[in-house]
Design an enzyme around this catalytic site. Structure first.
Site, PDB file in Angstrom:
ATOM      1  N   HIS A 174       1.228  -1.221   0.266  1.00 13.63           N
ATOM      2  CA  HIS A 174      -0.018  -0.033  -0.179  1.00 13.63           C
ATOM      3  C   HIS A 174       0.840   1.494   0.045  1.00 13.63           C
ATOM      4  CE1 HIS A 174      -3.940   1.947   0.261  1.00 13.63           C
ATOM      5  NE2 HIS A 174      -4.182   1.630   1.140  1.00 13.63           N
ATOM      6  N   ASP A 413     -14.030  -3.962 -17.443  1.00 13.97           N
ATOM      7  CA  ASP A 413     -14.297  -5.606 -18.332  1.00 13.97           C
ATOM      8  C   ASP A 413     -13.164  -5.839 -19.491  1.00 13.97           C
ATOM      9  OD1 ASP A 413     -15.032  -7.076 -20.036  1.00 13.97           O
ATOM     10  OD2 ASP A 413     -16.933  -6.322 -20.904  1.00 13.97           O
TER      11      ASP A 413
END
Length: 472
Positions: A174, A413
Protein backbone atom coordinates in the site's frame (compact mmCIF):
# COMPACT_ATOMS: atom_id res chain seq x y z
CA UNK A 1 -18.61 -24.89 2.98
CA UNK A 2 -16.70 -25.98 -0.12
CA UNK A 3 -15.28 -29.49 -0.35
CA UNK A 4 -11.66 -30.23 0.46
CA UNK A 5 -9.41 -28.46 -1.99
CA UNK A 6 -5.89 -28.48 -3.33
CA UNK A 7 -3.92 -25.35 -4.16
CA UNK A 8 -3.82 -24.44 -7.86
CA UNK A 9 -1.01 -25.85 -9.99
CA UNK A 10 1.47 -23.26 -11.26
CA UNK A 11 1.68 -23.39 -15.04
CA UNK A 12 4.16 -20.59 -15.66
CA UNK A 13 5.80 -17.59 -14.05
CA UNK A 14 6.97 -14.65 -16.11
CA UNK A 15 8.20 -11.10 -15.62
CA UNK A 16 6.19 -8.25 -17.13
CA UNK A 17 7.61 -4.76 -17.54
CA UNK A 18 6.80 -1.72 -19.67
CA UNK A 19 8.13 -2.00 -23.23
CA UNK A 20 11.87 -1.32 -23.15
CA UNK A 21 12.72 2.32 -23.57
CA UNK A 22 9.21 3.64 -22.97
CA UNK A 23 9.77 4.62 -19.34
CA UNK A 24 13.06 6.16 -18.19
CA UNK A 25 14.57 4.93 -14.93
CA UNK A 26 12.72 6.94 -12.30
CA UNK A 27 12.76 7.47 -8.54
CA UNK A 28 9.77 8.85 -6.66
CA UNK A 29 9.91 10.18 -3.10
CA UNK A 30 7.38 9.02 -0.53
CA UNK A 31 4.98 11.70 0.65
CA UNK A 32 3.60 11.94 4.17
CA UNK A 33 0.47 10.20 2.81
CA UNK A 34 2.59 7.18 1.80
CA UNK A 35 4.76 6.88 4.92
CA UNK A 36 2.12 5.41 7.31
CA UNK A 37 1.76 2.35 5.07
CA UNK A 38 5.38 1.30 5.66
CA UNK A 39 4.25 -0.57 8.77
CA UNK A 40 0.75 -1.60 7.68
CA UNK A 41 -0.54 -4.75 5.91
CA UNK A 42 -0.45 -5.44 2.19
CA UNK A 43 -3.39 -4.98 -0.15
CA UNK A 44 -4.90 -8.22 -1.47
CA UNK A 45 -7.75 -8.46 -3.95
CA UNK A 46 -9.42 -11.08 -6.15
CA UNK A 47 -11.50 -10.51 -9.29
CA UNK A 48 -13.53 -13.43 -10.67
CA UNK A 49 -14.68 -13.54 -14.32
CA UNK A 50 -16.79 -16.15 -16.08
CA UNK A 51 -14.80 -18.03 -18.75
CA UNK A 52 -16.42 -21.22 -20.09
CA UNK A 53 -13.38 -22.39 -22.05
CA UNK A 54 -10.53 -24.87 -21.69
CA UNK A 55 -7.11 -24.29 -20.20
CA UNK A 56 -5.56 -24.77 -23.66
CA UNK A 57 -7.66 -22.00 -25.18
CA UNK A 58 -7.01 -19.80 -22.16
CA UNK A 59 -3.24 -20.18 -22.58
CA UNK A 60 -3.37 -19.68 -26.34
CA UNK A 61 -5.91 -16.90 -26.75
CA UNK A 62 -6.35 -15.04 -23.47
CA UNK A 63 -3.06 -15.06 -21.54
CA UNK A 64 -0.88 -13.51 -24.31
CA UNK A 65 -3.29 -10.58 -24.62
CA UNK A 66 -3.46 -10.20 -20.83
CA UNK A 67 0.34 -10.03 -20.66
CA UNK A 68 0.73 -7.62 -23.56
CA UNK A 69 -1.96 -5.33 -22.18
CA UNK A 70 -0.35 -5.44 -18.75
CA UNK A 71 3.00 -4.43 -20.24
CA UNK A 72 1.40 -1.46 -22.00
CA UNK A 73 -0.51 -0.53 -18.85
CA UNK A 74 2.69 -0.58 -16.79
CA UNK A 75 4.09 1.98 -19.20
CA UNK A 76 1.80 4.42 -17.37
CA UNK A 77 1.62 2.72 -13.97
CA UNK A 78 5.34 1.91 -13.89
CA UNK A 79 5.86 2.06 -10.08
CA UNK A 80 3.89 -1.20 -9.86
CA UNK A 81 6.68 -2.85 -11.86
CA UNK A 82 9.32 -1.29 -9.63
CA UNK A 83 10.48 -1.62 -6.05
CA UNK A 84 10.36 0.04 -2.66
CA UNK A 85 13.94 0.90 -1.80
CA UNK A 86 14.84 1.09 1.88
CA UNK A 87 18.34 2.48 2.53
CA UNK A 88 19.95 2.23 5.96
CA UNK A 89 18.76 4.82 8.44
CA UNK A 90 18.56 7.83 8.29
CA UNK A 91 17.96 7.94 4.51
CA UNK A 92 14.22 7.71 3.78
CA UNK A 93 12.68 4.94 1.65
CA UNK A 94 11.61 5.75 -1.90
CA UNK A 95 10.06 4.13 -4.99
CA UNK A 96 12.28 3.22 -7.93
CA UNK A 97 11.80 1.83 -11.41
CA UNK A 98 14.89 0.86 -13.44
CA UNK A 99 14.28 0.52 -17.18
CA UNK A 100 15.47 -2.83 -18.52
CA UNK A 101 15.90 -4.30 -15.03
CA UNK A 102 12.67 -4.14 -13.04
CA UNK A 103 9.49 -6.11 -13.70
CA UNK A 104 6.30 -7.43 -12.15
CA UNK A 105 6.09 -11.16 -11.41
CA UNK A 106 3.10 -12.62 -13.27
CA UNK A 107 1.96 -16.16 -12.45
CA UNK A 108 -0.48 -18.34 -14.39
CA UNK A 109 -2.10 -21.22 -12.50
CA UNK A 110 -4.77 -23.87 -13.00
CA UNK A 111 -7.24 -25.07 -10.38
CA UNK A 112 -8.10 -28.75 -10.81
CA UNK A 113 -8.19 -29.80 -7.17
CA UNK A 114 -11.93 -29.65 -6.56
CA UNK A 115 -12.33 -26.01 -5.57
CA UNK A 116 -15.67 -24.97 -7.03
CA UNK A 117 -15.64 -21.73 -9.00
CA UNK A 118 -19.40 -21.38 -8.52
CA UNK A 119 -18.83 -21.54 -4.75
CA UNK A 120 -16.09 -18.90 -4.91
CA UNK A 121 -18.24 -16.38 -6.75
CA UNK A 122 -21.09 -16.53 -4.23
CA UNK A 123 -21.64 -14.17 -1.32
CA UNK A 124 -21.79 -17.00 1.21
CA UNK A 125 -19.04 -17.39 3.86
CA UNK A 126 -15.86 -18.82 2.32
CA UNK A 127 -12.87 -20.34 4.08
CA UNK A 128 -10.26 -17.59 3.86
CA UNK A 129 -7.54 -20.20 3.24
CA UNK A 130 -9.16 -21.13 -0.08
CA UNK A 131 -8.94 -17.48 -1.14
CA UNK A 132 -5.29 -17.33 -0.08
CA UNK A 133 -4.50 -20.03 -2.66
CA UNK A 134 -5.52 -17.59 -5.40
CA UNK A 135 -3.32 -14.75 -4.14
CA UNK A 136 0.29 -14.39 -5.28
CA UNK A 137 2.93 -13.84 -2.61
CA UNK A 138 5.38 -10.97 -2.74
CA UNK A 139 8.97 -12.23 -2.92
CA UNK A 140 11.02 -11.55 0.22
CA UNK A 141 13.11 -8.37 0.27
CA UNK A 142 16.56 -8.47 -1.25
CA UNK A 143 19.24 -7.01 1.02
CA UNK A 144 22.49 -5.75 -0.50
CA UNK A 145 25.89 -5.92 1.27
CA UNK A 146 25.39 -2.23 2.03
CA UNK A 147 22.16 -3.02 3.89
CA UNK A 148 19.82 -1.59 1.22
CA UNK A 149 16.50 -3.43 1.08
CA UNK A 150 14.70 -3.86 -2.23
CA UNK A 151 11.03 -4.85 -1.93
CA UNK A 152 8.78 -5.59 -4.93
CA UNK A 153 5.66 -3.42 -5.15
CA UNK A 154 3.17 -5.78 -6.80
CA UNK A 155 2.65 -9.38 -7.96
CA UNK A 156 -0.25 -10.83 -9.97
CA UNK A 157 -1.63 -14.36 -10.33
CA UNK A 158 -4.22 -15.44 -12.89
CA UNK A 159 -5.88 -18.79 -12.10
CA UNK A 160 -8.12 -20.66 -14.52
CA UNK A 161 -10.94 -22.94 -13.45
CA UNK A 162 -11.36 -24.94 -16.67
CA UNK A 163 -14.76 -24.51 -18.26
CA UNK A 164 -15.94 -22.15 -15.49
CA UNK A 165 -13.94 -18.99 -15.00
CA UNK A 166 -10.74 -17.20 -14.12
CA UNK A 167 -9.53 -15.31 -11.07
CA UNK A 168 -7.11 -12.37 -11.19
CA UNK A 169 -5.38 -12.11 -7.83
CA UNK A 170 -3.26 -9.18 -6.77
CA UNK A 171 -0.94 -8.56 -3.83
CA UNK A 172 0.72 -5.16 -3.45
CA UNK A 173 2.27 -2.90 -0.91
CA UNK A 174 0.00 0.00 0.00
CA UNK A 175 3.05 2.27 0.27
CA UNK A 176 3.01 2.90 -3.47
CA UNK A 177 -0.62 3.92 -3.89
CA UNK A 178 -4.13 3.87 -2.44
CA UNK A 179 -7.35 2.20 -3.59
CA UNK A 180 -8.17 5.03 -5.97
CA UNK A 181 -4.93 4.46 -7.88
CA UNK A 182 -5.22 0.67 -7.74
CA UNK A 183 -8.77 0.78 -9.16
CA UNK A 184 -7.54 3.16 -11.86
CA UNK A 185 -4.79 0.63 -12.74
CA UNK A 186 -7.21 -2.32 -12.91
CA UNK A 187 -9.72 -0.45 -15.08
CA UNK A 188 -6.99 0.68 -17.46
CA UNK A 189 -5.55 -2.84 -17.76
CA UNK A 190 -8.94 -4.49 -18.20
CA UNK A 191 -10.08 -1.92 -20.80
CA UNK A 192 -6.87 -2.31 -22.78
CA UNK A 193 -7.20 -6.10 -22.68
CA UNK A 194 -10.72 -5.88 -24.09
CA UNK A 195 -9.64 -3.35 -26.71
CA UNK A 196 -6.74 -5.53 -27.88
CA UNK A 197 -8.98 -8.59 -28.09
CA UNK A 198 -10.74 -6.92 -31.01
CA UNK A 199 -14.05 -8.63 -30.31
CA UNK A 200 -16.05 -5.43 -30.06
CA UNK A 201 -16.67 -3.29 -33.13
CA UNK A 202 -17.14 -0.20 -30.99
CA UNK A 203 -14.09 1.80 -29.98
CA UNK A 204 -13.20 1.34 -26.31
CA UNK A 205 -12.34 4.54 -24.50
CA UNK A 206 -9.40 4.01 -22.17
CA UNK A 207 -9.23 5.84 -18.83
CA UNK A 208 -6.87 8.81 -18.65
CA UNK A 209 -3.33 7.76 -17.66
CA UNK A 210 -2.09 8.54 -14.14
CA UNK A 211 -0.03 11.59 -13.19
CA UNK A 212 3.24 11.14 -11.25
CA UNK A 213 4.71 14.62 -11.45
CA UNK A 214 2.98 16.39 -8.54
CA UNK A 215 4.54 14.53 -5.59
CA UNK A 216 6.89 17.41 -4.90
CA UNK A 217 4.01 19.85 -4.39
CA UNK A 218 2.64 17.74 -1.50
CA UNK A 219 4.57 19.42 1.30
CA UNK A 220 4.82 17.75 4.69
CA UNK A 221 2.99 20.18 6.99
CA UNK A 222 4.94 19.41 10.15
CA UNK A 223 7.41 16.52 9.93
CA UNK A 224 4.44 14.10 9.76
CA UNK A 225 6.44 11.57 7.74
CA UNK A 226 9.30 11.66 10.26
CA UNK A 227 7.14 10.11 12.98
CA UNK A 228 6.06 7.29 10.69
CA UNK A 229 9.66 6.68 9.63
CA UNK A 230 10.78 6.44 13.27
CA UNK A 231 8.08 3.85 13.90
CA UNK A 232 9.08 1.94 10.77
CA UNK A 233 12.80 1.92 11.59
CA UNK A 234 12.13 0.74 15.13
CA UNK A 235 10.18 -2.31 13.96
CA UNK A 236 11.63 -2.98 10.50
CA UNK A 237 12.15 -6.76 10.45
CA UNK A 238 11.79 -7.37 6.74
CA UNK A 239 8.46 -9.12 7.25
CA UNK A 240 6.27 -6.33 5.94
CA UNK A 241 2.64 -7.34 5.66
CA UNK A 242 2.95 -10.74 7.36
CA UNK A 243 0.24 -11.82 9.77
CA UNK A 244 -1.33 -14.93 11.20
CA UNK A 245 -4.81 -15.88 10.02
CA UNK A 246 -7.16 -16.86 12.86
CA UNK A 247 -8.56 -20.38 12.78
CA UNK A 248 -11.99 -20.91 11.23
CA UNK A 249 -12.01 -17.47 9.56
CA UNK A 250 -14.45 -16.91 6.72
CA UNK A 251 -15.15 -14.01 4.39
CA UNK A 252 -18.72 -13.19 3.36
CA UNK A 253 -20.55 -10.52 1.37
CA UNK A 254 -23.88 -8.95 2.25
CA UNK A 255 -25.77 -6.85 -0.28
CA UNK A 256 -27.88 -3.86 0.72
CA UNK A 257 -30.46 -3.24 -2.00
CA UNK A 258 -31.36 0.22 -3.24
CA UNK A 259 -34.74 -0.06 -1.53
CA UNK A 260 -33.18 -1.04 1.82
CA UNK A 261 -30.70 1.83 1.62
CA UNK A 262 -33.47 4.29 0.76
CA UNK A 263 -35.47 3.04 3.75
CA UNK A 264 -32.46 3.65 5.98
CA UNK A 265 -31.90 7.13 4.53
CA UNK A 266 -35.56 8.02 5.02
CA UNK A 267 -35.51 6.89 8.65
CA UNK A 268 -32.24 8.67 9.48
CA UNK A 269 -33.37 11.87 7.74
CA UNK A 270 -36.64 11.85 9.69
CA UNK A 271 -34.90 11.27 13.03
CA UNK A 272 -31.74 13.33 12.66
CA UNK A 273 -31.43 16.75 14.24
CA UNK A 274 -28.41 17.82 12.16
CA UNK A 275 -29.11 19.73 8.98
CA UNK A 276 -26.92 17.80 6.56
CA UNK A 277 -27.52 15.66 3.52
CA UNK A 278 -27.49 11.96 4.39
CA UNK A 279 -25.59 9.91 1.81
CA UNK A 280 -26.22 6.29 0.89
CA UNK A 281 -22.67 5.37 1.82
CA UNK A 282 -22.90 6.95 5.26
CA UNK A 283 -26.12 5.20 6.28
CA UNK A 284 -24.85 1.86 4.92
CA UNK A 285 -21.59 2.29 6.79
CA UNK A 286 -23.41 3.28 9.99
CA UNK A 287 -25.69 0.25 9.73
CA UNK A 288 -22.81 -2.16 9.08
CA UNK A 289 -20.69 -0.68 11.89
CA UNK A 290 -23.50 -0.99 14.44
CA UNK A 291 -24.18 -4.58 13.35
CA UNK A 292 -20.48 -5.49 13.60
CA UNK A 293 -19.89 -3.93 17.02
CA UNK A 294 -23.09 -5.51 18.33
CA UNK A 295 -21.77 -8.88 17.13
CA UNK A 296 -18.32 -8.42 18.68
CA UNK A 297 -19.70 -7.20 22.00
CA UNK A 298 -22.14 -10.11 22.18
CA UNK A 299 -19.31 -12.56 21.52
CA UNK A 300 -16.88 -11.00 23.99
CA UNK A 301 -16.55 -13.02 27.20
CA UNK A 302 -15.10 -10.25 29.29
CA UNK A 303 -15.94 -6.58 29.40
CA UNK A 304 -13.30 -3.90 29.61
CA UNK A 305 -12.12 -3.35 33.16
CA UNK A 306 -11.69 -0.14 35.05
CA UNK A 307 -14.44 1.82 33.32
CA UNK A 308 -18.20 2.04 33.18
CA UNK A 309 -19.34 -0.32 30.45
CA UNK A 310 -21.82 2.19 29.10
CA UNK A 311 -19.12 4.86 28.93
CA UNK A 312 -16.90 2.86 26.59
CA UNK A 313 -16.30 4.60 23.28
CA UNK A 314 -16.00 2.82 19.95
CA UNK A 315 -13.96 4.30 17.13
CA UNK A 316 -14.32 4.05 13.36
CA UNK A 317 -11.55 5.12 10.98
CA UNK A 318 -12.77 6.68 7.74
CA UNK A 319 -10.72 8.07 4.85
CA UNK A 320 -11.32 11.22 2.84
CA UNK A 321 -9.77 11.48 -0.62
CA UNK A 322 -7.67 14.64 -0.66
CA UNK A 323 -7.26 14.87 -4.44
CA UNK A 324 -8.35 18.35 -5.53
CA UNK A 325 -8.86 19.23 -1.86
CA UNK A 326 -5.36 20.23 -0.78
CA UNK A 327 -4.24 23.84 -0.69
CA UNK A 328 -1.02 23.26 -2.64
CA UNK A 329 0.76 25.40 -5.23
CA UNK A 330 -1.11 23.34 -7.82
CA UNK A 331 -4.12 21.01 -7.41
CA UNK A 332 -3.64 17.27 -6.95
CA UNK A 333 -5.59 15.76 -9.86
CA UNK A 334 -8.04 12.82 -9.59
CA UNK A 335 -5.57 10.69 -11.58
CA UNK A 336 -2.64 11.28 -9.20
CA UNK A 337 -0.64 8.07 -8.67
CA UNK A 338 0.02 7.56 -4.97
CA UNK A 339 -1.66 7.72 -1.59
CA UNK A 340 -3.78 10.79 -0.95
CA UNK A 341 -6.18 9.88 1.85
CA UNK A 342 -6.75 11.76 5.10
CA UNK A 343 -7.76 9.60 8.09
CA UNK A 344 -10.64 10.70 10.26
CA UNK A 345 -11.76 9.11 13.53
CA UNK A 346 -15.47 8.80 14.31
CA UNK A 347 -16.17 8.20 17.99
CA UNK A 348 -19.51 7.10 19.48
CA UNK A 349 -20.35 6.17 23.07
CA UNK A 350 -21.28 2.49 23.53
CA UNK A 351 -24.64 3.36 25.07
CA UNK A 352 -25.54 5.40 21.98
CA UNK A 353 -24.03 3.09 19.35
CA UNK A 354 -25.74 -0.05 20.63
CA UNK A 355 -28.92 1.65 21.77
CA UNK A 356 -32.30 1.80 20.08
CA UNK A 357 -31.13 4.58 17.75
CA UNK A 358 -27.58 3.33 17.21
CA UNK A 359 -27.70 3.69 13.42
CA UNK A 360 -28.80 7.30 13.82
CA UNK A 361 -26.01 8.04 16.31
CA UNK A 362 -23.44 6.46 14.01
CA UNK A 363 -24.78 8.19 10.89
CA UNK A 364 -24.84 11.61 12.54
CA UNK A 365 -21.30 11.14 13.87
CA UNK A 366 -19.93 10.01 10.50
CA UNK A 367 -21.68 12.84 8.65
CA UNK A 368 -20.38 15.43 11.12
CA UNK A 369 -16.81 14.11 10.91
CA UNK A 370 -16.76 14.15 7.12
CA UNK A 371 -18.24 17.65 7.05
CA UNK A 372 -15.64 18.83 9.55
CA UNK A 373 -12.78 17.37 7.50
CA UNK A 374 -14.00 18.77 4.19
CA UNK A 375 -14.46 22.25 5.65
CA UNK A 376 -10.97 22.38 7.16
CA UNK A 377 -7.55 22.98 5.67
CA UNK A 378 -6.52 19.32 5.51
CA UNK A 379 -2.80 20.07 5.29
CA UNK A 380 -2.92 22.16 8.47
CA UNK A 381 -4.72 19.39 10.38
CA UNK A 382 -2.31 16.65 9.22
CA UNK A 383 0.02 16.88 12.26
CA UNK A 384 -2.94 15.88 14.47
CA UNK A 385 -3.88 12.78 12.48
CA UNK A 386 -1.39 10.57 14.28
CA UNK A 387 -2.91 11.22 17.70
CA UNK A 388 -6.36 10.31 16.45
CA UNK A 389 -5.16 7.12 14.76
CA UNK A 390 -3.21 6.20 17.90
CA UNK A 391 -6.38 6.51 19.99
CA UNK A 392 -8.21 4.38 17.43
CA UNK A 393 -5.52 1.66 17.47
CA UNK A 394 -5.63 1.35 21.27
CA UNK A 395 -9.42 1.25 21.47
CA UNK A 396 -11.72 -1.76 21.78
CA UNK A 397 -12.81 -3.21 18.42
CA UNK A 398 -11.24 -0.52 16.20
CA UNK A 399 -13.01 -0.60 12.84
CA UNK A 400 -11.90 0.76 9.48
CA UNK A 401 -13.10 0.84 5.87
CA UNK A 402 -11.72 -0.72 2.69
CA UNK A 403 -12.93 0.40 -0.71
CA UNK A 404 -15.96 2.57 -1.47
CA UNK A 405 -19.02 2.24 -3.73
CA UNK A 406 -17.94 5.27 -5.77
CA UNK A 407 -14.79 3.46 -6.93
CA UNK A 408 -16.93 1.32 -9.23
CA UNK A 409 -14.92 -1.85 -8.63
CA UNK A 410 -17.30 -3.88 -10.80
CA UNK A 411 -17.18 -1.32 -13.57
CA UNK A 412 -14.42 -3.04 -15.54
CA UNK A 413 -14.40 -5.49 -18.44
CA UNK A 414 -11.47 -7.42 -19.90
CA UNK A 415 -13.56 -8.83 -22.75
CA UNK A 416 -15.29 -11.43 -20.58
CA UNK A 417 -17.93 -9.12 -19.18
CA UNK A 418 -17.80 -7.46 -15.79
CA UNK A 419 -16.49 -9.38 -12.75
CA UNK A 420 -18.97 -11.90 -11.37
CA UNK A 421 -17.39 -11.42 -7.92
CA UNK A 422 -14.72 -9.36 -6.25
CA UNK A 423 -13.11 -9.86 -2.83
CA UNK A 424 -10.86 -7.61 -0.73
CA UNK A 425 -9.07 -10.38 1.15
CA UNK A 426 -6.88 -8.04 3.19
CA UNK A 427 -9.84 -7.11 5.42
CA UNK A 428 -9.00 -10.29 7.36
CA UNK A 429 -6.21 -8.42 9.13
CA UNK A 430 -8.81 -7.18 11.57
CA UNK A 431 -11.59 -4.69 11.97
CA UNK A 432 -12.14 -3.70 8.34
CA UNK A 433 -15.43 -3.51 6.48
CA UNK A 434 -15.19 -3.68 2.68
CA UNK A 435 -17.53 -1.61 0.52
CA UNK A 436 -18.20 -1.71 -3.20
CA UNK A 437 -20.96 -1.03 -5.66
CA UNK A 438 -23.31 -3.98 -6.20
CA UNK A 439 -22.35 -6.13 -9.17
CA UNK A 440 -25.93 -6.46 -10.41
CA UNK A 441 -25.97 -2.78 -11.40
CA UNK A 442 -28.98 -2.03 -9.18
CA UNK A 443 -27.25 0.84 -7.35
CA UNK A 444 -27.03 -1.17 -4.15
CA UNK A 445 -23.97 -1.65 -1.95
CA UNK A 446 -21.96 -4.79 -1.18
CA UNK A 447 -20.53 -5.12 2.32
CA UNK A 448 -17.65 -7.53 2.90
CA UNK A 449 -16.77 -8.89 6.34
CA UNK A 450 -14.12 -11.37 7.59
CA UNK A 451 -14.85 -13.08 10.91
CA UNK A 452 -14.60 -16.45 12.60
CA UNK A 453 -17.48 -18.67 11.46
CA UNK A 454 -19.46 -18.42 14.72
CA UNK A 455 -19.20 -14.62 14.74
CA UNK A 456 -20.17 -14.47 11.06
CA UNK A 457 -23.39 -16.33 11.78
CA UNK A 458 -24.17 -13.84 14.57
CA UNK A 459 -23.33 -10.87 12.32
CA UNK A 460 -25.62 -12.18 9.58
CA UNK A 461 -28.45 -12.47 12.11
CA UNK A 462 -27.88 -8.97 13.48
CA UNK A 463 -27.83 -7.57 9.94
CA UNK A 464 -31.01 -9.39 8.99
CA UNK A 465 -32.84 -8.25 12.11
CA UNK A 466 -31.72 -4.68 11.52
CA UNK A 467 -32.91 -4.69 7.91
CA UNK A 468 -36.36 -5.91 8.98
CA UNK A 469 -36.60 -3.09 11.47
CA UNK A 470 -36.21 -0.46 8.78
CA UNK A 471 -38.53 -2.04 6.23
CA UNK A 472 -41.30 0.31 5.12
Amino acid sequence: MAPLHQPPTIIETSHISPPNGTVPSTTLPLTFFDAPWLTLPLGQSLFFFSYPNSTERFLKDFVPNLKQSLSLTLQHFFPYAGNLIIPPRPDPPFLRYNDGEDSLVFTVAESTGGTDFDYLKTDSPKDIRVLHDLLPKLPPPHVSPQGIQTRPIMVIQVTIFPGRGICIGNTSTHVAADGVTFTHFMKYWMSLTKSNAGNDSTKILLPSPPIHTCRNVIKDPGEVAAGHLERFWSQNSGNHGSHATPEDMVLATFTMSRNQIDNLKHWVTEQSTIQSHVSSFVVTLAFAWVSLIKTLVQDSETEAKGEDKDQQVFHLLINVDCRNRLKCTEPIPPTYFGNCMAPGIVSVNKRDLLGENGVLAASDAITARIKEMLSSDLLKTAPTWGRGVGKWVMSRFPTSIAGAPKLGLYDMDCGLGKPCKMEMVHIETGGSIAFSDSRDGSNGVEVGIALEKKKMDAFALNLQQGIKRFEI
